[in-house]
Design a protein around this motif. Structure first.
Motif, short mmCIF file in Angstrom:
data_model
loop_
_atom_site.label_atom_id
_atom_site.label_comp_id
_atom_site.label_asym_id
_atom_site.label_seq_id
_atom_site.Cartn_x
_atom_site.Cartn_y
_atom_site.Cartn_z
N UNK A 47 0.87 -1.18 0.00
CA UNK A 47 0.00 0.00 0.00
C UNK A 47 0.90 1.23 0.00
N UNK A 48 0.75 2.08 -1.01
CA UNK A 48 1.56 3.30 -1.11
C UNK A 48 0.78 4.45 -0.48
N UNK A 49 1.43 5.15 0.45
CA UNK A 49 0.68 6.07 1.32
C UNK A 49 0.85 7.56 0.99
N UNK A 50 1.55 7.90 -0.05
CA UNK A 50 1.61 9.29 -0.53
C UNK A 50 1.93 10.31 0.56
N UNK A 51 2.96 10.02 1.35
CA UNK A 51 3.41 11.02 2.33
C UNK A 51 2.60 11.08 3.62
N UNK A 52 1.75 10.09 3.85
CA UNK A 52 0.99 10.07 5.10
C UNK A 52 1.94 9.89 6.28
N UNK A 53 1.47 10.27 7.48
CA UNK A 53 2.21 9.98 8.71
C UNK A 53 1.72 8.64 9.25
#
Ligand SMILES: [Zn+2]
Length: 440
Positions: A47-53
């Motif tokens: 799962x790629x989270x695009x800069x989430x914390x």
């Protein structure tokens, strides 16, 4: 089955406070397998989270789930007046209303990033049964870890206690029920605690015997303590000492104990907590809502005391949001001790690793190899974090936020900000039906 969360700012909450701004977390068989920021390893699913914390799932160390049924009552009351107003209302709870309340409170907490919930249940109206089982059922359905407790009250008004005589139980019944409920524990998802309510609603004998039972069964032990100045005056009058001295005299203070609130502590009390290993559940919003004061969290932490956070019951904190409590802890610490009193990372640590330590759960609270994979994913691309130079500080300082994804033991129980295993609207409808019975 392995899962890779990648493209995230990973906050591990390990001993060194390691963070990976371009990080990943690998999960296998419900456990954290590895964390890092170099080239991510292969996994069955990614799962790629695009800069989430990404943070550890939050841990709540004090709540009364049934109180979602009675929000926004006794609005200007101090603790004792508030309790006396609500005891007769709470006398109407039963298995179905407790189930509805637990689903609501647990769902709210899950949507605020909380994966482990301690609940302090101490109201057992005569003739009711299955109340703790109802909470556990609700937690299993939603997928949240629960530390349920068999609370108790046996000091009624006619014996100098605060609760009405009709709501107190017999000591032997309490202990037998507690021992029976200990059998509900299983593999880290359901834990049982022993939790007599408070010095002003429980006899010294039940306090002592509860501690003995907990230690015989290897259960953790909890109570309310030193919440208000009125409680201190009550203890001085009835027992001739402060609440902490009273609990100490009963053989309570130890490494298997944590107490809720601890607002009114002397320097000596803080030292005593540190020396004995006694922990604290800090509930800043509830303490503000009831005008109780602000707990000396900086002093407790400097003394090496275990401290976690709690939303407390929804009748004294109408918002069951643990990330908001992280922010409140920071704000009240600074209100008491100035801008350096608590950092963002320290506040977040109270809500994760600190809570796990308070509950004696070395398997939770941080993202390190071998820990249970309880993980919160927070989006950073919304309006509230626009322009935040530091995404972790931005997240805490602009709280509350709905969590984007929440994993318990590697399984998603929130996805895209929605519960995976339950219907939020249906929970709210069922709760409305049940709460109607408690309208004044
Ligand atoms: Zn409480």
């Amino acid at each position: 089955m392995s899962l890779l969360l990648t493209g995230a700012h990973v906050v591990t909450m390990d001993d060194a406070g390691a963070e990976y701004p371009e990080g990943w977390v690998l999960v296998a068989d419900g456990r954290v397998e590895a964390v890092g920021d170099s080239t991510p390893p292969a996994a069955d699913r990614q799962v790629t989270l695009d800069g989430a914390v990404v943070t550890p799932g939050l841990v709540n160390t004090h709540h009364h789930l049934y109180q979602t049924l009675t929000r926004a009552r006794a609005q200007e009351a101090d603790l004792f007046t508030w309790l006396k107003t609500l005891y007769p209302v709470w006398a109407g709870i039963d298995e179905e209303s407790v189930y509805a309340a637990a689903r609501t409170g647990l769902a709210e907490l899950a949507l605020s990033g909380c994966t482990t919930v301690f609940d302090h249940h101490y109201v057992f109206p005569r003739g009711t049964s299955g109340l703790i089982e109802a909470e556990v059922r609700a937690a299993r359905e939603l997928g949240v870890r629960i530390v349920a407790s068999r609370g108790s009250m046996d000091l009624g008004e006619s014996d100098g206690g605060l609760p009405p005589d009709s709501l107190v139980e017999r000591l032997d019944d309490v202990l037998a029920e507690t021992e029976r409920l200990a059998g509900l524990q299983d593999d880290g998802f359901v834990q049982i605690a022993v939790a007599p309510c408070s010095p002003f609603s429980v006899t010294g004998k039940l306090m002592e015997e509860s501690a003995q039972l907990a230690r015989r069964l290897g259960l953790v032990l909890h109570t309310h303590l030193a919440e208000t100045v009125e409680e201190e005056a009550y203890c001085r009058e009835l027992y001739g000492c402060t609440p902490v001295e009273y609990l100490d005299s009963l053989g309570w203070l130890d490494g298997d104990v944590w107490c809720a609130h601890c607002v009114h502590l002397s320097e000596r009390d803080v030292r005593r907590f540190a020396d004995t290993g006694t922990g604290v559940a800090h509930c800043p919003t509830s303490n503000l809502r009831l005008g109780a004061g602000v707990a000396p969290i900086r002093d407790l932490r400097d003394g090496g005391v275990r401290v976690g956070l709690g939303v407390d019951g929804s009748a004294s904190n109408e918002r069951g949001d643990l990330l908001l409590e992280v922010k409140q802890a920071l704000l009240v610490a600074r209100g008491r001790g100035g801008p350096a009193a608590l950092t963002v990372r320290d506040a977040l640590r109270l809500g994760t690793r600190g809570g796990a330590a308070v509950l004696r759960r070395t398997d939770l609270g941080s993202l390190e190899p071998g820990k249970r994979a309880d993980i919160a994913v927070w989006r950073t691309d919304g309006l509230a974090l626009a322009g935040a130079a530091d995404p972790v500080a931005g997240l805490v300082l602009s709280a509350p936020h709905r969590v984007d994804r929440l994993y318990v033991e590697g399984e998603a129980i929130v996805r895209d900000g929605r519960l995976v295993r339950a219907d939020e609207e249906e929970i709210a409808r069922h709760h409305r039906d049940q709460a109607r019975r408690f309208v004044p």
